[in-house]
Scaffold this active site. Structure first.
Site, PDB file in Angstrom:
ATOM      1  CG  HIS A  99       0.790   4.449  11.091  1.00  0.00           C
ATOM      2  ND1 HIS A  99       1.088   3.797  11.925  1.00  0.00           N
ATOM      3  CD2 HIS A  99      -0.098   3.813  10.134  1.00  0.00           C
ATOM      4  CE1 HIS A  99       0.641   2.518  11.771  1.00  0.00           C
ATOM      5  NE2 HIS A  99      -0.010   2.579  10.515  1.00  0.00           N
ATOM      6  CG  HIS A 119       1.176   5.715   7.219  1.00  0.00           C
ATOM      7  ND1 HIS A 119      -0.061   6.482   8.145  1.00  0.00           N
ATOM      8  CD2 HIS A 119       0.706   4.677   6.760  1.00  0.00           C
ATOM      9  CE1 HIS A 119      -1.102   5.920   7.471  1.00  0.00           C
ATOM     10  NE2 HIS A 119      -0.791   4.714   6.991  1.00  0.00           N
ATOM     11  CG  ASP A 165      -2.195   0.990   0.884  1.00  0.00           C
ATOM     12  OD1 ASP A 165      -2.231   1.558  -0.132  1.00  0.00           O
ATOM     13  OD2 ASP A 165      -2.817   1.037   1.755  1.00  0.00           O
TER      14      ASP A 165
END
Length: 406
Positions: free
Chosen positions: A306, A255, A91
């Site tokens: 995060h 992040h 991701d």
DNA sequence: ATGTAC
């Protein structure tokens, strides 16, 4: 409890372990920024050491939300002379953005019902009047039009939240935030694009370094732009559906990415840039989040946490959650917010009890002088995936609907 | 976290 392999070093009143992973020609250091009482799984620390043993690795910084990932730890910033795509993960570009939003009334029950279906991509016909299209001015990064305006699954969400406690009034004022005001918090990434980029690398090189760094970085950068663009699309889509004007984000930090810093590749996986940035450290679906002013130095690889970080694996959360919670108490949280999530399994996997305490994670950031909390936000409505309607649907129908074909 | 295969 921390594993014995750690050699605690007292620094003022805080805990920090720094030690070397051997054997390696230029051994990498590992530092975990958590207090001794913070929940850090030994598997996650072990993953930090596995990463530290990779060729070219210089320094691994574990954030207080550190937890085990697939091959690499989540909640870590890893500096290396070699670029490893798997240390960013699939991701690429995942991040959290905060958008101010003005609503006359904020009744969770009414607003929850108005959230659009964010599993369904933006449709040129059905969503023709949606101001989200304005966000798309110019080209779509990598020409990847698939999945635009969708939030995804896992820990991704779109949340309507209220600014609760203001801890740094001047900083909050500069951001235009006052107690009681509303924000949209969007946590999402590059959907299928990042997954495609990592898969293309992995099919040839596995967990090895990027063979063509420039080519990887070009695709990676497009995925990072795509993720940020998609967060704006999501916020505009939701704002429109709630009868509000779309806004530009006051915070938007990614992040999951790699950047070139001080001549090395700084991989972040579940770790936000902490060098003078404002970062939204996400709580859970039922606890506050913290907007922090980050000021992390080299020892932390210029990064901060995060989010709360998983305390349980998804499988454990599902098994234990079914024994512990009802669906109703997960859909209506202790802070009075609603969770829109028609997927029961996901609801259990994402239960607040499956995560660490956000207060402890933020306290660890503060104790190590990595960040200063600016405001807390409290959820009103957290959107995960559409509520199931009264009409039973087949799995195939759901799949088609997610792809915008129904 | 993901699209896809089971």
């Amino acid at each position: 409890m921390l594993p014995s392999v750690h050699t605690p070093v007292r620094k003022a009143s805080v805990f920090l372990s720094v030690h070397r992973s051997l054997p390696q020609s230029t051994p990498a250091t590992v530092a975990v920024f958590a207090s001794p009482t913070s929940w850090i799984e030994s598997d996650a620390v072990a993953q930090c050491h596995q990463v530290a043993a990779l060729d070219g690795m210089v320094h691994v910084a574990g954030m207080p939300d550190l937890h085990p990932g697939k091959g690499a730890p989540i909640g870590a910033a890893m500096a290396s002379t070699v670029l490893y795509p798997f240390l960013v993960g699939s991701d690429i570009g995942c991040g959290i953005a905060v958008f101010p939003i003005k609503l006359k009334r904020a009744v969770p029950e009414k607003l929850a019902a108005r959230f659009p279906d964010l599993d369904r991509p933006l449709d040129p016909e059905q969503d023709a009047d949606d101001p989200a299209w304005a966000v798309l001015a110019g080209d779509v990064p990598a020409g990847h039009v698939e999945g635009l305006g969708t939030v995804g699954r896992g820990n991704h969400f779109v949340e309507l939240a209220r600014v609760d406690t203001v801890l740094e009034p001047d900083h909050a004022e500069r951001l235009g935030l006052r107690a009681g005001e509303l924000v949209l918090i969007v946590h999402s990434g590059s959907r299928g694009l990042g997954e495609r980029i990592l898969r293309a690398h992995t099919e040839v090189h596995g967990a090895g370094p990027a063979a063509d760094v420039a080519a990887y970085l070009a695709m990676h950068d497009a995925a990072v732009r795509w993720g940020s663009l998609n967060r704006r699309l999501l916020a505009a889509r939701v704002a429109h559906a709630l009868g509000a004007e779309p806004t530009t984000p006051i915070v938007d930090e990614c992040h999951n990415l790699v950047e070139i810093r001080d001549g090395v590749y700084l991989h972040r996986k579940g770790a936000a840039p902490g060098d003078g940035r404002d970062v939204l450290v996400a709580g859970t679906r039922g606890t506050p989040s913290y907007l922090v002013a980050a000021h992390a130095g080299a020892e932390a690889n210029h990064s901060v946490a995060h989010g709360a970080g998983r305390k349980m694996s998804r499988a454990d959360a599902l098994r234990r959650g079914r024994a512990k919670h009802t669906v109703e108490e997960l859909r209506r949280t202790p802070v009075g917010s609603l969770v829109v999530c028609g997927d029961r399994q996901l609801l259990f996997e994402e239960a607040p009890t499956a995560y660490k305490r956000i207060e402890q994670v933020v306290a660890d950031l503060v104790a190590h002088d990595l960040a200063t909390p600016v405001v807390t936000t409290v959820p009103l409505v957290t959107y995960k995936t559409p509520d199931v309607g009264s009409t039973p649907r087949t799995a195939r129908h759901d799949q088609r609907r997610r792809r915008g074909r129904v």
